[in-house]
Scaffold this active site. Structure first.
Site, PDB file in Angstrom:
ATOM      1  N   LYS A  86      47.464   4.047  32.673  1.00  0.00           N
ATOM      2  CA  LYS A  86      46.707   3.570  33.833  1.00  0.00           C
ATOM      3  C   LYS A  86      45.233   3.900  33.663  1.00  0.00           C
ATOM      4  O   LYS A  86      44.851   4.662  32.771  1.00  0.00           O
ATOM      5  CB  LYS A  86      47.261   4.210  35.109  1.00  0.00           C
ATOM      6  CG  LYS A  86      47.243   5.726  35.091  1.00  0.00           C
ATOM      7  CD  LYS A  86      47.861   6.308  36.343  1.00  0.00           C
ATOM      8  CE  LYS A  86      47.836   7.841  36.284  1.00  0.00           C
ATOM      9  NZ  LYS A  86      48.284   8.458  37.541  1.00  0.00           N
ATOM     10  N   ARG A 111      52.445  13.217  48.796  1.00  0.00           N
ATOM     11  CA  ARG A 111      51.748  11.957  48.537  1.00  0.00           C
ATOM     12  C   ARG A 111      52.760  10.841  48.761  1.00  0.00           C
ATOM     13  O   ARG A 111      53.286  10.716  49.856  1.00  0.00           O
ATOM     14  CB  ARG A 111      51.185  11.986  47.108  1.00  0.00           C
ATOM     15  CG  ARG A 111      50.012  11.071  46.853  1.00  0.00           C
ATOM     16  CD  ARG A 111      49.378  11.331  45.497  1.00  0.00           C
ATOM     17  NE  ARG A 111      50.307  11.209  44.378  1.00  0.00           N
ATOM     18  CZ  ARG A 111      49.955  11.310  43.085  1.00  0.00           C
ATOM     19  NH1 ARG A 111      48.694  11.562  42.768  1.00  0.00           N
ATOM     20  NH2 ARG A 111      50.837  11.186  42.127  1.00  0.00           N
ATOM     21  N   CYS A 166      19.470  10.040  34.603  1.00  0.00           N
ATOM     22  CA  CYS A 166      19.117   8.781  35.265  1.00  0.00           C
ATOM     23  C   CYS A 166      20.276   7.786  35.142  1.00  0.00           C
ATOM     24  O   CYS A 166      21.299   8.070  34.531  1.00  0.00           O
ATOM     25  CB  CYS A 166      17.859   8.199  34.638  1.00  0.00           C
ATOM     26  SG  CYS A 166      16.462   9.350  34.575  1.00  0.00           S
ATOM     27  N   HIS A 215      56.748  13.847  41.288  1.00  0.00           N
ATOM     28  CA  HIS A 215      55.473  14.277  40.720  1.00  0.00           C
ATOM     29  C   HIS A 215      55.270  15.766  40.981  1.00  0.00           C
ATOM     30  O   HIS A 215      55.380  16.227  42.116  1.00  0.00           O
ATOM     31  CB  HIS A 215      54.291  13.503  41.340  1.00  0.00           C
ATOM     32  CG  HIS A 215      54.094  12.139  40.773  1.00  0.00           C
ATOM     33  ND1 HIS A 215      53.457  11.909  39.577  1.00  0.00           N
ATOM     34  CD2 HIS A 215      54.448  10.925  41.244  1.00  0.00           C
ATOM     35  CE1 HIS A 215      53.428  10.610  39.332  1.00  0.00           C
ATOM     36  NE2 HIS A 215      54.024   9.998  40.325  1.00  0.00           N
ATOM     37  N   ASP A 270      20.445   5.105  33.336  1.00  0.00           N
ATOM     38  CA  ASP A 270      20.641   4.604  31.979  1.00  0.00           C
ATOM     39  C   ASP A 270      20.134   5.555  30.890  1.00  0.00           C
ATOM     40  O   ASP A 270      20.312   5.264  29.703  1.00  0.00           O
ATOM     41  CB  ASP A 270      19.905   3.266  31.808  1.00  0.00           C
ATOM     42  CG  ASP A 270      20.174   2.314  32.958  1.00  0.00           C
ATOM     43  OD1 ASP A 270      21.353   1.989  33.180  1.00  0.00           O
ATOM     44  OD2 ASP A 270      19.213   1.915  33.645  1.00  0.00           O
ATOM     45  N   TYR A 288      13.306  12.192  37.582  1.00  0.00           N
ATOM     46  CA  TYR A 288      13.258  12.090  39.035  1.00  0.00           C
ATOM     47  C   TYR A 288      13.320  13.466  39.693  1.00  0.00           C
ATOM     48  O   TYR A 288      14.014  14.368  39.237  1.00  0.00           O
ATOM     49  CB  TYR A 288      14.425  11.239  39.544  1.00  0.00           C
ATOM     50  CG  TYR A 288      14.349   9.788  39.167  1.00  0.00           C
ATOM     51  CD1 TYR A 288      13.399   8.947  39.738  1.00  0.00           C
ATOM     52  CD2 TYR A 288      15.230   9.251  38.231  1.00  0.00           C
ATOM     53  CE1 TYR A 288      13.329   7.605  39.383  1.00  0.00           C
ATOM     54  CE2 TYR A 288      15.179   7.908  37.874  1.00  0.00           C
ATOM     55  CZ  TYR A 288      14.225   7.092  38.451  1.00  0.00           C
ATOM     56  OH  TYR A 288      14.159   5.773  38.101  1.00  0.00           O
TER      57      TYR A 288
END
Length: 374
Positions: free
Chosen positions: A38, A136, A310, A166, A312, A263
């Protein structure tokens, strides 16, 4: 443009085979193997991983949703596929047409799937899920006998081929007692159901990576180790990481004392410092939470990541690297370079998360390069 011009993930299929065989070695000869693929094979690429597992003789695959299963079928994967998650009953015929197995975890869901196939003469292969303490999905099975599960088993158009649960803490050092308690709940519920319905469940599975490695009594007749298959076991084992994440330097320049990086102006340079830029950021799956905490490998040396990561790009302090640094030099985000290794587990700890999340976070714009013994 070549796939390794920017940022890429190397997927070592020979290591996947090694891990599969090592996990097989720990089980009884007649114990089956279900491989979770998955979330795009935990980020490794579900198609390539599934093809290799099919060649290795794996018995079962598991996905989270119908589209994941259909992608595998379209690519020619013929192994049995179990869908753990919810499938809308209107798609019950699609499940049958593509020979898929659906987990059923409530009487309402099971009844809707059975009703959707009424009048078709078809039956859907299903595995019954019991909740033994995960809290769950699943028919509750840790207090009273699972009466709703018995009712679900009797529904028409459902072919009950397996039953599972599980574990919630099998991957934790202190989790053995609770896991054994879950296993006891499961065994008791399965026995009760088999007596009530007068037949046995062909497949019984409960154990994840932690149980597969540490609790052989939990193997039953099928195991489903996920993260261990990809080489990141919760406990020490002879397994090898299947993925390495790499990028390349696109700029190198010196900085004076007191210059600010990225930043938020969170990092200030010192005199004579050299900063390199690499084209990997949080859009590629490098968590912003790792800003200023992690290292990458350059020419076999650890180099600190500095400033905020950042979208990218990321910046590295390469001042301490003795070799000449040039544009295009390879940088290892996690993996091995020379004698040094940076693991996914190390970075996950720094980010306050788990290895699974970092592997799954590697985005689709990062190409996967599939290697077999180099």
């Amino acid at each position: 443009m070549h796939q390794t011009d920017r940022t890429w993930a190397e997927i070592h299929l020979d290591r996947l085979a090694h891990n599969y065989n090592e996990l097989r070695r720990r089980t009884a000869p007649d114990c089956k193997f279900l491989a979770p693929v998955k979330a795009n094979g935990y980020g490794h690429g579900a198609l390539a991983v599934s093809r290799r597992l099919q060649d290795l003789g794996c018995d079962y695959l598991a996905v989270a949703a119908l589209p994941e299963a259909l992608e595998l079928r379209a690519a020619g994967i013929t192994l049995s596929i179990l869908i753990f998650g919810y499938t809308d009953p209107k798609d019950a015929s699609i499940l049958v047409e593509h020979h898929l197995t659906q987990a059923i975890f409530s009487l309402e869901q099971a009844s809707a799937l059975s009703h959707a196939l009424a009048g078709t003469g078809r039956t859907l292969a299903v595995h019954l899920e019991l909740d033994t303490g995960m809290g769950r999905l699943g028919f509750p099975a840790y207090v009273d006998p699972p009466e709703d599960a018995r009712t679900a088993v009797a529904l028409p158009h459902l072919d009950i081929q397996g039953i599972f649960t599980h574990f919630s803490v099998a991957d934790m050092e202190e989790g053995a007692d609770y896991t054994n308690e879950q296993l006891e709940y499961f065994s008791r519920a399965v026995h009760w159901l088999e007596v009530e319905i007068g037949t046995q469940f062909p497949l019984r599975h409960a154990t994840n990576s932690g149980g597969a490695l540490r609790l052989p009594d939990s193997h039953l007749n099928m195991i489903r180790p996920g993260i261990a298959l990809y080489g990141l076991p919760p406990f020490a084992a002879n397994l090898r990481p299947v993925m390495e994440l790499k990028t390349r330097i696109i700029q190198v320049r010196p900085f004076a004392d007191g210059e600010l990086i990225s930043y938020g102006r969170t990092y200030q340079t010192r005199t004579g410092q050299t900063i390199a830029v690499v084209p990997i950021g949080y859009a590629d799956g490098l968590h912003r939470a790792l800003s200023g905490k992690m290292d990458m490998l350059l020419h076999g040396h650890r180099t600190p990541q500095v400033g905020r990561i950042c979208m990218d790009l990321s910046m590295l302090d390469v001042t301490g690297v003795p070799e000449k640094i040039s544009i295009g030099d390879m940088v290892t985000v996690f993996g091995t370079d020379g004698e040094k290794t940076i693991s996914v587990a190390e970075q996950a700890a720094l980010a306050g998360t788990i290895s699974y999340e970092l592997l799954c976070a590697v985005s689709q714009r990062v190409p996967r390069m599939y290697l077999n013994g180099g």
